[in-house]
Design a protein around this motif. Structure first.
Motif, short mmCIF file in Angstrom:
data_model
loop_
_atom_site.label_atom_id
_atom_site.label_comp_id
_atom_site.label_asym_id
_atom_site.label_seq_id
_atom_site.Cartn_x
_atom_site.Cartn_y
_atom_site.Cartn_z
N LYS A 273 0.83 -1.21 0.00
CA LYS A 273 0.00 0.00 0.00
C LYS A 273 0.86 1.25 0.00
CE LYS A 273 -3.51 -0.25 3.00
NZ LYS A 273 -4.25 -0.69 4.22
N THR A 274 1.93 1.24 0.78
CA THR A 274 2.84 2.38 0.84
C THR A 274 3.45 2.67 -0.52
OG1 THR A 274 3.37 1.94 3.16
CG2 THR A 274 4.95 3.27 1.92
N ASN A 275 3.64 1.61 -1.32
CA ASN A 275 4.27 1.76 -2.63
C ASN A 275 3.28 1.72 -3.79
OD1 ASN A 275 7.42 1.67 -2.21
ND2 ASN A 275 6.56 0.19 -0.76
N ASN A 276 1.99 1.91 -3.44
CA ASN A 276 0.93 2.02 -4.46
C ASN A 276 0.84 0.79 -5.37
OD1 ASN A 276 0.14 4.74 -3.69
ND2 ASN A 276 2.03 5.44 -4.66
N LYS A 277 1.00 -0.37 -4.78
CA LYS A 277 0.83 -1.62 -5.52
C LYS A 277 -0.54 -2.22 -5.21
CE LYS A 277 5.04 -1.59 -7.18
NZ LYS A 277 5.31 -1.40 -8.62
N THR A 278 -1.13 -2.88 -6.19
CA THR A 278 -2.44 -3.50 -6.00
C THR A 278 -2.26 -4.97 -5.64
OG1 THR A 278 -2.55 -3.97 -8.37
CG2 THR A 278 -3.57 -1.92 -7.59
N PHE A 279 -3.24 -5.51 -4.90
CA PHE A 279 -3.11 -6.89 -4.43
C PHE A 279 -4.46 -7.46 -4.03
CE2 PHE A 279 -2.64 -4.11 -0.76
CZ PHE A 279 -3.43 -4.71 0.20
N VAL A 280 -4.50 -8.78 -3.94
CA VAL A 280 -5.63 -9.50 -3.37
C VAL A 280 -5.07 -10.56 -2.44
CG1 VAL A 280 -5.72 -11.19 -5.26
CG2 VAL A 280 -7.78 -10.75 -3.88
N VAL A 281 -5.80 -10.81 -1.35
CA VAL A 281 -5.36 -11.78 -0.33
C VAL A 281 -6.34 -12.95 -0.30
CG1 VAL A 281 -4.93 -12.16 2.13
CG2 VAL A 281 -4.32 -9.96 1.08
N TYR A 282 -5.78 -14.17 -0.30
CA TYR A 282 -6.58 -15.38 -0.11
C TYR A 282 -6.30 -15.92 1.29
CZ TYR A 282 -8.00 -15.76 -5.00
OH TYR A 282 -8.58 -15.55 -6.23
N ASP A 283 -7.36 -16.21 2.03
CA ASP A 283 -7.18 -16.73 3.39
C ASP A 283 -8.38 -17.57 3.79
OD1 ASP A 283 -5.61 -16.58 6.02
OD2 ASP A 283 -7.62 -16.00 6.65
N ASP A 284 -8.10 -18.74 4.36
CA ASP A 284 -9.19 -19.63 4.79
C ASP A 284 -9.29 -19.74 6.31
OD1 ASP A 284 -6.99 -21.13 5.43
OD2 ASP A 284 -7.48 -22.84 4.14
N ALA A 285 -8.55 -18.87 7.03
CA ALA A 285 -8.60 -18.82 8.51
C ALA A 285 -8.19 -20.13 9.16
CB ALA A 285 -10.00 -18.41 8.99
N SER A 286 -7.38 -20.93 8.46
CA SER A 286 -6.97 -22.22 9.02
C SER A 286 -5.80 -22.11 10.00
CB SER A 286 -6.57 -23.18 7.89
OG SER A 286 -5.46 -22.68 7.17
N GLN A 287 -5.05 -21.00 9.91
CA GLN A 287 -3.88 -20.84 10.76
C GLN A 287 -4.21 -19.89 11.92
OE1 GLN A 287 -1.20 -22.85 10.20
NE2 GLN A 287 -2.62 -23.62 8.66
#
Length: 347
Positions: free
Chosen positions: A23-37
């Motif tokens: 975010k600080t470097n103005n990059k785009t992203f998506v996060v995948y998470d299944d709450a298993s950890q």
């Protein structure tokens, strides 16, 4: 297809720190998470620049704190939440020899800013000690549960979170892009904690995983507003609640709390405090620990747009922003990784 710079798998401390760097470097992203950890949520969140068993400096402590505390302060402002609780941290001495070892350590250049040379007398009748306390300076606690839950909510609101299990066999890897589901990305970063053991691309890395159990007690008579480190840590929360931990179990790799773990914590706790208490919560998680106690950061040997950010061990709160920045600069600015964190050290 939705186009992003990064796909990130996992949403623990390592992932959040990397998201903030993007975010600080103005990059785009998506996060995948299944709450298993669960390890990041279960963690007590204590940040402490000293290894209190041996009175030695935490690896890169100064550099880590200089990055970590401003990052958590920024998240507090962005999400309008409270995360950073400054705490007096007292190490309970077990002998005169330990007091002397503390004073010797406090003379070292790297430890002098963190170890007070004035011992603190115990004035609490509900704490048992014959040899006073040493105070660790610049310590505190990050509320990791609030951090992760609120951060995931923020990602969800910004359509940057996919709450689902990542299917490795559906990943399509090309020389110039990654394709997965509805997304195409320039890079993919796996920050799955102990979940990496099921990752076909990085499962051979020597991440051992250490189970840790933590209890929360209610002790109305204890009345301390500082953390105590002995054979267990005792961290004040609110409403006469205290978090107590943690165990270290190398064989059991489940997130299920055990009666043996609880009994161990209670036995050690009763050596330190003399007042009545009641266990009101009992949690467990698998810490992503590595045999040489250094993080796992780097690029896959075959797929040049695939990376790992893992192995934060027991000090994820402090180390996550440091290694996240290292990985970002490696990917985007071709800055060589330090050998002690680069996964290439394992061949």
């Amino acid at each position: 297809m939705k186009s992003v710079d990064y796909i990130i798998v996992g949403c623990g401390l390592a992932s959040i720190a990397f998201c903030e760097t993007l975010k600080t470097n103005n990059k785009t992203f998506v996060v995948y998470d299944d709450a298993s950890q669960q390890s990041s949520i279960v963690a007590a969140g204590l940040y402490n620049p000293v290894i209190l068993k041996r009175f030695s400096e935490v690896w890169k402590a100064k550099e880590q704190l200089e990055l970590a505390l401003p990052m958590y302060a920024k998240i507090e402002i962005d999400l309008n939440i409270k995360l950073d609780y400054k705490l007096k941290l007292l190490r309970r001495f077990n002998s005169i020899e330990e007091q002397n070892q503390w004073l010797v350590a406090s003379d070292k250049l790297t430890l002098e800013p963190y170890l007070s040379t004035e011992f603190i007398k115990n004035r609490n009748p509900n704490i048992n000690t014959d040899f006073d306390f040493g105070e660790v300076l610049h310590a505190g606690r990050i509320d990791t549960k609030t951090l992760i839950l609120e951060y995931k909510l923020s990602l969800q609101e910004n359509e940057q979170l996919e709450s689902e299990h990542f299917q490795y066999d559906e990943l399509k890897i090309n020389s110039d892009e990654i394709n997965y589901g509805d997304y195409k990305a320039k890079h993919i970063v796996f920050a799955e904690g102990f979940g990496i053991k099921k990752n076909p691309f990085f499962k051979e890395l020597p991440l051992n995983g250490t189970k840790g159990e933590v209890i929360t007690i209610k002790a109305p008579d204890l009345k301390i507003d500082y953390a105590v480190k002995s054979s267990v840590f005792i961290i004040p929360m609110s409403d006469d609640l205290y978090k107590v931990g943690a165990t270290y179990e190398w064989n059991d790799k489940t997130n299920t709390p055990t009666e043996e773990g609880k009994a161990e914590l209670i036995k050690k706790l009763k050596i330190v405090i003399t007042c009545d208490f009641k266990v009101v919560e009992h949690k467990a998680g698998i810490r992503p620990t590595v045999k040489d106690r250094r993080p796992l950061v780097g690029r896959h040997t075959t797929y040049k747009n695939m990376y790992v950010l893992n192995g934060l061990g027991t000090r994820g709160v402090m180390i996550a922003p440091y290694v996240a920045k290292k990985l970002y600069n490696y990917i985007e600015n071709s800055v060589v990784l330090d050998k002690e964190i680069d996964i290439s050290r394992f061949g």
